[in-house]
Design a protein around this motif. Structure first.
Motif, PDB file in Angstrom:
ATOM      1  N   ASN A   1      -2.682  30.311 -35.035  1.00 61.57           N
ATOM      2  CA  ASN A   1      -1.450  30.729 -34.370  1.00 61.57           C
ATOM      3  C   ASN A   1      -1.382  30.008 -33.023  1.00 61.57           C
ATOM      4  O   ASN A   1      -1.837  30.516 -31.996  1.00 61.57           O
TER       5      ASN A   1
ATOM      6  N   ARG B   1       1.114  29.277 -31.114  1.00 55.17           N
ATOM      7  CA  ARG B   1       2.016  29.861 -30.130  1.00 55.17           C
ATOM      8  C   ARG B   1       1.354  30.961 -29.316  1.00 55.17           C
ATOM      9  O   ARG B   1       1.501  31.032 -28.090  1.00 55.17           O
ATOM     10  N   ASP B   2       0.591  31.841 -29.962  1.00 53.37           N
ATOM     11  CA  ASP B   2       0.047  33.021 -29.281  1.00 53.37           C
ATOM     12  C   ASP B   2      -1.416  32.868 -28.866  1.00 53.37           C
ATOM     13  O   ASP B   2      -1.849  33.481 -27.888  1.00 53.37           O
TER      14      ASP B   2
ATOM     15  N   ARG C   1      -1.411  19.277 -38.095  1.00 60.28           N
ATOM     16  CA  ARG C   1      -0.608  20.481 -37.894  1.00 60.28           C
ATOM     17  C   ARG C   1       0.714  20.404 -38.650  1.00 60.28           C
ATOM     18  O   ARG C   1       1.427  19.396 -38.555  1.00 60.28           O
TER      19      ARG C   1
ATOM     20  N   THR D   1       5.945  23.477 -38.318  1.00 58.94           N
ATOM     21  CA  THR D   1       6.669  24.718 -38.566  1.00 58.94           C
ATOM     22  C   THR D   1       7.359  25.168 -37.282  1.00 58.94           C
ATOM     23  O   THR D   1       7.145  24.600 -36.204  1.00 58.94           O
ATOM     24  N   LYS D   2       8.152  26.208 -37.383  1.00 63.50           N
ATOM     25  CA  LYS D   2       8.852  26.752 -36.219  1.00 63.50           C
ATOM     26  C   LYS D   2       7.863  27.212 -35.163  1.00 63.50           C
ATOM     27  O   LYS D   2       8.072  26.984 -33.958  1.00 63.50           O
ATOM     28  N   ARG D   3       6.781  27.846 -35.598  1.00 60.88           N
ATOM     29  CA  ARG D   3       5.797  28.348 -34.636  1.00 60.88           C
ATOM     30  C   ARG D   3       5.105  27.201 -33.901  1.00 60.88           C
ATOM     31  O   ARG D   3       4.854  27.286 -32.695  1.00 60.88           O
ATOM     32  N   THR D   4       4.818  26.105 -34.619  1.00 58.71           N
ATOM     33  CA  THR D   4       4.224  24.935 -33.973  1.00 58.71           C
ATOM     34  C   THR D   4       5.171  24.359 -32.927  1.00 58.71           C
ATOM     35  O   THR D   4       4.766  24.000 -31.823  1.00 58.71           O
ATOM     36  N   SER D   5       6.444  24.293 -33.278  1.00 54.86           N
ATOM     37  CA  SER D   5       7.442  23.767 -32.342  1.00 54.86           C
ATOM     38  C   SER D   5       7.559  24.641 -31.106  1.00 54.86           C
ATOM     39  O   SER D   5       7.685  24.142 -29.977  1.00 54.86           O
ATOM     40  N   GLN D   6       7.492  25.951 -31.289  1.00 53.54           N
ATOM     41  CA  GLN D   6       7.562  26.870 -30.151  1.00 53.54           C
ATOM     42  C   GLN D   6       6.367  26.674 -29.224  1.00 53.54           C
ATOM     43  O   GLN D   6       6.513  26.681 -27.997  1.00 53.54           O
ATOM     44  N   TRP D   7       5.192  26.513 -29.816  1.00 53.17           N
ATOM     45  CA  TRP D   7       3.979  26.298 -29.015  1.00 53.17           C
ATOM     46  C   TRP D   7       4.112  25.052 -28.154  1.00 53.17           C
ATOM     47  O   TRP D   7       3.852  25.074 -26.944  1.00 53.17           O
TER      48      TRP D   7
ATOM     49  N   GLU E   1       6.667  25.423 -25.340  1.00 53.65           N
ATOM     50  CA  GLU E   1       6.130  26.229 -24.241  1.00 53.65           C
ATOM     51  C   GLU E   1       5.123  25.438 -23.419  1.00 53.65           C
ATOM     52  O   GLU E   1       5.065  25.562 -22.183  1.00 53.65           O
TER      53      GLU E   1
END
Length: 397
Positions: free
Chosen positions: A201, A203-204, A358, A361-367, A370
Motif C-alpha cells: 500500500n 499511498r498509506d 509497480r 493503479t489509482k493508489r500508485t498514482s495517488q502515492w 502526494e
C-alpha cells in the motif's frame, strides 16, 4: 487479469495453484497477463510460455494440460489446435475443486470452519494451516479462521494487481521477474513475490505494511535543540509477522543452521532487485502510528525525491547535534541522523519493503502525486533548519 498496463489474479486461486509447482504457477501468470477484455479468456498459449517464461517445448504443452486437468483452466468454445483459446476457472470453481481434493480430515476441519467452529486441538490447527496454504481459509488478526469460499465475499478484496512487466519485462531489455524466478526454481519465492503485491500500500504505508515485514533500525539520541531531538540510526535486522502473505509460510520446517526458509526467499527477492527496504520515519511503532515521511538513502532505497528528503534531514541533524556525539555515534555504526519533534519521543526509523515493479493503479498514482507535493516542502524545511542562524522553535511542514 489484463487491464491497461497491469493485470490481476485472485490470491485464493494463486495460493491453490502454487501447490502444483513452479512451472504451472509461472504459466498461469503468463496466460493471465494475456487475457482479453473480459478478464476470463486468453489466446496466449505455448509460444508465450517460451517467450516470457523460457519454458522448453517439451514442458510447455504438459504444463497447460496440467492446468486444465487441475481445473484452473479449460478449453474455450472457439478453441482449435491451430488457434488455441483458453478460459480461466472462477475462484469459486477453483476453491470448490481444492476442497473436494482435500483429505477427509482436512475437509472435516474445513466444514467446521465454514460452520464458524474454530479448531481446538493441535492436529485441527495443523489442518487449518494446510487450508490456509491452499487458499481455502484465512486467519484473521484475532487468530480466528474464516472461510474464503463464502459466496457473499467481495471478490475485489482478493484481487492481486500486478504490473504487466512482471511477465513481459521492461523496454530496457531486462529479463522479466517471472522468468528470473522460474529459472531460480523456488516456488515459495515466486509465491511470496506475488502475494506481497496484495499487501503493498504505497499511498498509506510507503510500501508493504511494516506489520508484515520490515527492516529494523536501532536509534540513539545525539542532540537536543529547541523543540527537536536529534536521533541517529543504524541498521539492525529484519522482522516479520506471520500474517497476510506470510501466513502460508509459518509451518514450513526450519533449515538446520539457517533458520526459517522464508528469510532465504526474502533475500532472493532482494538479490534479484525485486524488493527493497526504503527507510521511513514513523511517529512510533504502534498499530495507530503513521508515516512522517520517507528518508531515502542512495544505494539502499527510495525515489530521487525521497533521497533528497533523506539527505536534507541528515544535514539538518548534523547541524543541530553536538559534533562529539555525532562522531561517537558514527564509530558505533549509526550512519544516518534526523531531527524529530520532541512531541514524538517514540519516533522510529523503519525500512519499509517496496516492490520494484509497480502496477500503475489509482493508489500508485495517488502515492506519487502526494510525494511530488510533499517532498519539496520537507526538503525546504530541513534545508532551512540546517542554516546556522535558523531558530528551531518552528513547527515542521
Amino acid at each position: 487479469m489484463s487491464t491497461g498496463n497491469f493485470f490481476r489474479v485472485d490470491r485464493r486461486t494463486w495460493a491453490a495453484i502454487c501447490e502444483l509447482g513452479i512451472n504451472p504457477a509461472v504459466a498461469y501468470l503468463v496466460l493471465a497477463q494475456g487475457t482479453n477484455g473480459n478478464n476470463r479468456s486468453t489466446s496466449w498459449s505455448v509460444t508465450s510460455l517460451k517467450t516470457y517464461a523460457g519454458l522448453s517445448w517439451e514442458r510447455r504443452k504438459p504444463t497447460i494440460e496440467q492446468l486444465i486437468k487441475s481445473e484452473f483452466l479449460r478449453y474455450a468454445k472457439e478453441h482449435t489446435r491451430a488457434r488455441p483459446r483458453y478460459e480461466f476457472s472462477t475462484s469459486q470453481e477453483v476453491l470448490s475443486a481444492c476442497a473436494a481434493r482435500a483429505d477427509a480430515y482436512d475437509r472435516g476441519i474445513y466444514d467446521d470452519i465454514k460452520a464458524e467452529k474454530q479448531p481446538g486441538t493441535k492436529s485441527a490447527r495443523g489442518a487449518a494451516e494446510r487450508l490456509v496454504r491452499l487458499g481455502l481459509v484465512q486467519e484473521s488478526a484475532d487468530g480466528r479462521y474464516r472461510d474464503l469460499l463464502q459466496p457473499d465475499l467481495d471478490p475485489s478484496a482478493e484481487y492481486i494487481w500486478l504490473p504487466n512487466t512482471l511477465v513481459t519485462g521492461t523496454d530496457r531489455g531486462e529479463e522479466s521477474p517471472v522468468r528470473r524466478l522460474r529459472s531460480a526454481g523456488d516456488i515459495w519465492t515466486l509465491r511470496l513475490f506475488v502475494d506481497l503485491y496484495h499487501a503493498q500500500n504505497l499511498r498509506d504505508d510507503g510500501g508493504i505494511s511494516p506489520r508484515i515485514i520490515r527492516e529494523e533500525y536501532a536509534r540513539k539520541l545525539i542532540g537536543e535543540q529547541g523543540i527537536f531531538n536529534v536521533w541517529a540510526f543504524k541498521r539492525s535486522n529484519q522482522s516479520l509477522g506471520w500474517k497476510g502473505p506470510l501466513a502460508a509460510h509459518r509451518l514450513r520446517p526450519e533449515v538446520e543452521g539457517k533458520g526459517h526458509p522464508v528469510w532465504e526467499n526474502v533475500a532472493q527477492l532482494c538479490r534479484s532487485g525485486l524488493l527493497r527496504f526504503v527507510p521511513h520515519l514513523w511517529e512510533g511503532d504502534s498499530e495507530q502510528a503513521e508515516v512522517i515521511h520517507a528518508y531515502g538513502i542512495e544505494g539502499i532505497g527510495g525515489e530521487q525525491l525521497e533521497i533528497e528528503i533523506g539527505e536534507a534531514a541528515h544535514q539538518a541533524g548534523l547541524r543541530i547535534a553536538l559534533e562529539a556525539k555525532v562522531t561517537r555515534a558514527q564509530l558505533e555504526g549509526y550512519s544516518w541522523v534526523a531531527p524529530i519533534k520532541n512531541t514524538l519521543p517514540n519516533a522510529q526509523f523503519i525500512g519499509v519493503g517496496r516492490l520494484t515493479y509497480r502496477p500503475q493503479t489509482k493508489r500508485t498514482s495517488q502515492w506519487f502525486a502526494e510525494l511530488r507535493e510533499s517532498a519539496p516542502r520537507w526538503t525546504q524545511f530541513y534545508q532551512e533548519m540546517a542554516e546556522p542562524e535558523r531558530k528551531l522553535n518552528a513547527g515542521a511542514a
